[in-house]
Design an enzyme around this catalytic site. Structure first.
Site, short mmCIF file in Angstrom:
data_model
loop_
_atom_site.label_atom_id
_atom_site.label_comp_id
_atom_site.label_asym_id
_atom_site.label_seq_id
_atom_site.Cartn_x
_atom_site.Cartn_y
_atom_site.Cartn_z
N LYS A 51 9.71 3.11 -3.97
CA LYS A 51 9.39 2.43 -2.72
C LYS A 51 10.67 2.18 -1.89
CE LYS A 51 5.07 2.58 -3.76
NZ LYS A 51 4.24 1.59 -4.44
C1 PLP Z 1 2.84 1.44 -5.15
C2 PLP Z 1 1.61 0.94 -4.49
C3 PLP Z 1 0.86 -0.11 -5.01
C4 PLP Z 1 1.13 -0.72 -6.35
O1 PLP Z 1 2.41 -1.19 -6.52
P1 PLP Z 1 3.05 -1.27 -8.00
O2 PLP Z 1 4.32 -2.03 -7.75
O3 PLP Z 1 3.27 0.12 -8.47
O4 PLP Z 1 2.09 -2.02 -8.86
C5 PLP Z 1 -0.21 -0.58 -4.27
N1 PLP Z 1 -0.55 -0.02 -3.10
C6 PLP Z 1 0.12 1.01 -2.58
C7 PLP Z 1 -0.28 1.58 -1.26
C8 PLP Z 1 1.22 1.54 -3.27
O5 PLP Z 1 1.88 2.59 -2.76
#
Ligand code: PLP
Length: 377
Positions: free
Chosen positions: A182
Site C-alpha cells: 500500500k
Molecule cells: C488491502 C485492502 C484491504 C485490506 O487491508 P489489509 O491491511 O490487507 O487487511 C481492504 N480493502 C482494500 C480495497 C484493500 O486494497
C-alpha cells in the site's frame, strides 16, 4: 533473467529502521505513546479528522462497521470492485451486502447505482477509492439522503485529494490499510478515521474488547480502581507501538512516495498513449489521486495472455480485482454473475503494472518495452 519486478512493494529506509529500534529499546512495545503519536500524525493527512490505529485494513473495516452499529437486518451497499474484505467484514456483522455497480472508467462506486441499490434497511454505503482515485463526492449526500452513513475504504488512497479536500475528511468513516504494497506500511496495520465523536468512541472501544474505563459510564463504578467493564463485545485490534513508530516514520516519507508514484503513473500513460490494444487509467477533474495501482486495461480479450507473457519475464503483474460477489462464499449465498456488468467488464480487462516508490525509470522502461513488444509495437 533480470530481477523480478513485483506489482507493489514497501520502501524501508534507515530512518524507518531507527524509529522501530528506538521503540524496541523503550518501556512500551504496545499501547504506549507511539500509538497516540501515529494517530496524531495520521490526522495531519486527513484534514485533522481523528484516527484510530488498528492491526490491518480488514480490522479497520470490521471496526468501522461495528462503530456504525450494523447487524442482522441491516444492509450495506458496497462496491464489488474491491478486495473481498470490504464486503466480508460487513457480512461478518450479520448485515446483508448489496452490491452496486461501478463507473466504467474509474471503477469507483457509481452514484446512480448506489442510490438505486439503497433501501430503508441501508445503514452504510461503502465506497472504495479504487487504485488511489477518490470516490465521487456526491456519494455522501446520496448515503445521507437515504438515512445511511458513507464509509470510504481508502486502503489505496491515503494522501489523495478531491476538490482540494484530503481523503479521510469526506466520509463519515474512512479506513486505511498499511499492508506492504500500500501507499505506506506498518507491515500489517490500518486505521479508522472519523470526525464523529460517537463513532470515534465506539471504534476505540471495539478495538479494545469493548472495555469501558470511563467511570461515569460504568454500571458498577465503585467496584475499585482496577475495574473496567464490557457493555458490547469487541476484539483486540490494537496496533503495537513498534509498528506505530514505523507508521509515523513512513508518514514523513508519504509526500515523496506519492510524488514518485505519480511520476511512474505518468511515464506509463505517456508510453502507452499510441497503443491501440490498451486503455490507460482515467483521472477525473478535481481529483489528485494517490496512485496505489496502475490499472491498465487490456482490450480484445488479451488480458490473460499479457499477464502470462509479463509474468514469464519476471514482471509480476497482478489483477485487481475479481468482483467480490464472484467469490464462492457470496455465490453460495445466491449472488449471481451478471449483477454488476461494469465491474465484470473492468475485471476482464484489468492488469496492475508494477508501481512502487523505489521502482526506477529503468524498471518502468523494462515494463513498457515488454508490454509494447507483446503488441508488436
Ligand atoms: C488491502 C485492502 C484491504 C485490506 O487491508 P489489509 O491491511 O490487507 O487487511 C481492504 N480493502 C482494500 C480495497 C484493500 O486494497
Amino acid at each position: 533473467m533480470a530481477e523480478p519486478l513485483p506489482y507493489g512493494r514497501q520502501s524501508i529506509a534507515d530512518e524507518d529502521l531507527a524509529a522501530v529500534a528506538e521503540v524496541l529499546r523503550s518501556d512500551w512495545l504496545t499501547t504506549g505513546p507511539a500509538v497516540q503519536r501515529f494517530e496524531a500524525d495520521l490526522a495531519e493527512w486527513t484534514g485533522g479528522t481523528p484516527a484510530v490505529a488498528v492491526t490491518s485494513g480488514t480490522a479497520a473495516l470490521h471496526v468501522a462497521y461495528a462503530a456504525a452499529g450494523i447487524g442482522a437486518g441491516d444492509e450495506v451497499v458496497c462496491s464489488p470492485m474491491t478486495f473481498v474484505a470490504t464486503a466480508a467484514t460487513a457480512a461478518l456483522h450479520g448485515a446483508k451486502v448489496v452490491f452496486a455497480d461501478v463507473d466504467a472508467d474509474t471503477a469507483n462506486l457509481d452514484p446512480a447505482a448506489a442510490r438505486a441499490a439503497m433501501s430503508p434497511r441501508t445503514k452504510v454505503v461503502a465506497a472504495v477509492d479504487f487504485a488511489g482515485h477518490p470516490a465521487p463526492a456526491s456519494l455522501y449526500d446520496i448515503a445521507h439522503d437515504g438515512g445511511a452513513l458513507l464509509l470510504a475504504d481508502a486502503a489505496h488512497s491515503i494522501g489523495g485529494r478531491l476538490d482540494d479536500r484530503p481523503v479521510g475528511s469526506m466520509a463519515d468513516l474512512t479506513t486505511f490499510s498499511f499492508f506492504p504494497t500500500k501507499n505506506l506500511t506498518t507491515a500489517e496495520g490500518g486505521a479508522v478515521v472519523t470526525g464523529d465523536e460517537r463513532l470515534l468512541s465506539r471504534a476505540r472501544e471495539f478495538r479494545n474488547h469493548g472495555l469501558v474505563r470511563d467511570r461515569s459510564r460504568q454500571r458498577f463504578p465503585d467496584e475499585g480502581g482496577w475495574h473496567q467493564e464490557v457493555h458490547e463485545f469487541g476484539l483486540n485490534y490494537r496496533l503495537p507501538d513498534v509498528l506505530c513508530a514505523l507508521g509515523s516514520s513512513q508518514l514523513r516519507r508519504l509526500a515523496a512516495f506519492k510524488r514518485r508514484r505519480a511520476e511512474i503513473h505518468a511515464r506509463y500513460t505517456a508510453a502507452f498513449a499510441d497503443l491501440a490494444g490498451v486503455r490507460t487509467p482515467v483521472t477525473l477533474p478535481g481529483a489528485d489521486p494517490a496512485w496505489h495501482l496502475y490499472p491498465l486495461r487490456v482490450l480484445e480479450g488479451r488480458r490473460r495472455a499479457l499477464y502470462d507473457h509479463l509474468r514469464a519475464q519476471g514482471i509480476l503483474v497482478q489483477v485487481n480485482y475479481i468482483p467480490a460477489y464472484w467469490h464462492p462464499v457470496f455465490a453460495d449465498l445466491g449472488y449471481r454473475r451478471g449483477l454488476c456488468p461494469n465491474a465484470e467488464a473492468f475485471y476482464a480487462q484489468e492488469l496492475s503494472l508494477p508501481l512502487f516508490p523505489d521502482l526506477d525509470d529503468d524498471g518502468v522502461d523494462r515494463v513498457v518495452d515488454a508490454v509494447r513488444a507483446f503488441f508488436g509495437a
